[in-house]
Every structure is written in C-alpha cells, then in structure tokens.
Enzyme design. Structure first.
Site, short mmCIF file in Angstrom:
data_model
loop_
_atom_site.label_atom_id
_atom_site.label_comp_id
_atom_site.label_asym_id
_atom_site.label_seq_id
_atom_site.Cartn_x
_atom_site.Cartn_y
_atom_site.Cartn_z
N ASP A 43 0.83 -1.21 0.00
CA ASP A 43 0.00 0.00 0.00
C ASP A 43 0.87 1.26 0.00
O ASP A 43 0.34 2.38 -0.06
CB ASP A 43 -1.03 -0.01 1.15
CG ASP A 43 -0.40 -0.11 2.52
OD1 ASP A 43 0.84 -0.13 2.62
OD2 ASP A 43 -1.16 -0.16 3.51
N ASP A 82 -0.99 -6.29 -0.28
CA ASP A 82 -1.27 -5.67 1.03
C ASP A 82 -2.76 -5.47 1.23
O ASP A 82 -3.44 -4.95 0.33
CB ASP A 82 -0.63 -4.27 1.06
CG ASP A 82 0.53 -4.18 2.02
OD1 ASP A 82 0.73 -5.10 2.84
OD2 ASP A 82 1.24 -3.17 1.95
N LYS A 110 -0.71 -9.54 2.89
CA LYS A 110 0.05 -9.05 4.05
C LYS A 110 -0.86 -8.19 4.92
O LYS A 110 -1.64 -7.38 4.41
CB LYS A 110 1.28 -8.25 3.60
CG LYS A 110 2.09 -7.71 4.79
CD LYS A 110 3.48 -7.24 4.38
CE LYS A 110 3.51 -5.91 3.70
NZ LYS A 110 2.97 -4.79 4.50
N GLU A 112 -0.85 -5.71 8.47
CA GLU A 112 -0.02 -4.98 9.44
C GLU A 112 -0.51 -5.21 10.86
O GLU A 112 -1.71 -5.10 11.13
CB GLU A 112 -0.08 -3.47 9.14
CG GLU A 112 0.83 -3.08 8.00
CD GLU A 112 0.94 -1.57 7.82
OE1 GLU A 112 0.67 -0.79 8.76
OE2 GLU A 112 1.29 -1.17 6.69
N GLU A 174 9.92 -3.83 9.99
CA GLU A 174 10.21 -2.52 9.40
C GLU A 174 10.81 -1.56 10.41
O GLU A 174 10.25 -1.34 11.49
CB GLU A 174 8.91 -1.93 8.79
CG GLU A 174 9.16 -0.56 8.13
CD GLU A 174 8.06 -0.10 7.21
OE1 GLU A 174 7.11 -0.87 6.94
OE2 GLU A 174 8.14 1.07 6.75
O1 KIV Z 1 3.53 -1.25 1.64
C1 KIV Z 1 4.71 -1.62 1.49
O2 KIV Z 1 5.34 -1.44 0.44
C2 KIV Z 1 5.36 -2.27 2.62
C3 KIV Z 1 6.85 -2.38 2.58
C4 KIV Z 1 7.46 -1.10 2.95
C5 KIV Z 1 7.33 -3.51 3.41
O3 KIV Z 1 4.71 -2.66 3.55
#
Ligand code: KIV
Length: 261
Positions: A43, A82, A110, A112, A174
């Site tokens: 994202d 994401d 993914k 968070e 991160e």
């Molecule tokens: O959104 C993204 O690109 C990320 C990376 C910075 C790991 O989460």
C-alpha cells in the site's frame, strides 16, 4: 517457476530472500526477468505512486488494480498483496477483501500488526498470510524507528512471535534496531524480511521507487541503484527543446518494426 509460500519458508537459513515492491506491469516484467522471487504490491503505492501523504488513503479497489497490473507483467512470481487500512478491521471483512486480492492475482496477503484472530481466520480459509511488525505505517504517528526502548523492543518481539503463532508464513520487520531484528530472526521459525532492520533478517525488501531513485525523498535505510527522477527530467527537457526547435520528429527515421503498437 513461481514459488509457493512453503518454498519461501524453506529458504529460511538456506538462501537470503530478495523482495521488491511493484505496482505496474512493465516494472513487474523487469523484476521477474531479473529473477527476483517475490514481489510485494504494497500500500506504499498510495505514497510513492499516487501522491497521498499516507498509506491510509489506499482502497481495496486501488490494490486490485495494481495487483492485476503486476500479475499481467509477472505470471511466474509469487505476489503478496497488502490489505489496506481498515479493510482487515474484523475477520469476515478481512476474508472478503483478501479473496478480492487473490482474485486480482495475489498469491498471499500481508496484514499490518498483531491481528492474530484475523490472520488465523484467513489461513483457515486457505489464504497464506504475511505479517508485518515494527513500524506499521497504517497506524504509526511518525516514520521514526520503532523498538529502541526495552519495553518497545519487547512489544515488537512479542508481536512477531504472535504473528508466527497465528499461522503467518513470513513476517516483515520494518525500521527497528538491527540487534532486535537479529534476535527476532533467531527466535522465529518463519522467515523475517527486513526493511531498515539490518543484515541478519532472512530476506530484504525495498520499495522499487526507492531502489530506482524515482521520487523526491528516499528513506535513509534504502538504497538508490539508479536515478530515474533525473532521467525523467533530462528526457522531458530534451523532448521539449527538440519540439521547440522542430528537431523532433523531423530527424528520426520512421520506425515500423514494433509489432505490438
Ligand atoms: O507497503 C509496502 O510497500 C510495505 C513495505 C514497505 C514492506 O509494507
């Protein structure tokens, strides 16, 4: 050959995992051609491609659009999509949205933060999940390093463990102290992928715009392998001056050899 999520797990301790973000078809095509085994449609697209101040403005529709473009450029690469801000606010909402990302072309999603019940719910429905802890931009108040007091370090280490215990097959760390990333990497059985987390992670991810030098700000922990913003400036100036002088298109040989256009 496209890697399955279990192939990525097996790379822990055997081979460093290289991951780049990608948002568009031609860039994804180049990354796949280079043999990078995993792409993340992050994202971050909201900040580095769409001009928003934060990733919170990104929607599930934006992600579907970009995942589709990346998949069309990279048929044989494992793609992580994401789940954007609040699209994983509860297990059922997260499942509906994760299915949309898989339908758009992602192989895994993914999430968070330590959203353990959500991670477990998606896995129970056959969706492989990557976790993300340390600096989590969807909810962070700043982009400063996280985990440099002992209580913060413990929180991040606990979160990484909870993410693994919930069933995630990999976790992004991160912007945390290198020593913390080292101890988390040693403690977990799943691969850790670092961004600003030092050399001891099982893999590294870079935002492709940072790697290309495309944009006007790059995090200090990133590396610019090219200066694409400077190339754009140079090309636009050269084109505009050649139009003014009528050198373009007068001095080019007619090219008809490109079958695609
Ligand atoms: O959104 C993204 O690109 C990320 C990376 C910075 C790991 O989460």
């Amino acid at each position: 050959m496209k890697l399955h999520f279990q192939d990525l797990v097996r790379m822990k301790g055997a081979k460093p995992i290289a991951m780049l973000t990608a948002y568009t078809c031609p860039v994804a095509r180049g990354i796949e051609k280079a043999g990078v085994p995993v792409m993340l449609v992050g994202d971050t697209v909201g900040m580095v491609e769409m001009g928003f101040d934060s990733t919170r403005a990104v929607t599930i529709e934006h992600m579907e659009y970009h995942i589709g473009a990346v998949r069309r450029g990279a048929a044989n690469t494992h793609i992580i999509g994401d789940l954007p801000y609040r699209t994983d606010k509860d297990p059922e909402t997260a499942l509906i949205n994760a299915k949309r990302l898989i339908e758009a072309g992602a192989d895994s999603v993914k999430i968070e933060g330590p959203k353990t019940s959500i991670i477990t719910h998606l896995i129970e429905h056959g969706i492989p999940v990557v976790g993300h802890t340390g600096l989590t931009p969807q909810t962070a108040k700043s982009f400063k390093q996280v985990g440099n007091t002992s209580s913060e370090a413990k929180r991040v280490a606990d979160e990484a463990q909870e993410i693994q215990d919930a069933g995630a097959f990999m976790v992004v760390l991160e912007h945390i102290p290198y020593s913390l990333a080292t101890s988390i990497t040693r403690a977990l059985s799943i691969p850790t992928i670092g961004i600003g987390a030092g050399p001891d992670c099982d893999g590294q991810v870079l935002v492709i715009n940072d790697a290309l030098g495309l944009g006007d700000y790059w995090p200090p922990f990133s590396k610019q392998y090219a200066q694409v913003s400077e190339t754009i400036l140079h090309v636009a100036k050269a084109f505009s001056s050649e139009v003014a002088s009528m050198e373009f298109p007068n001095n080019i040989i007619q090219f008809t050899g490109n079958k695609k256009r």
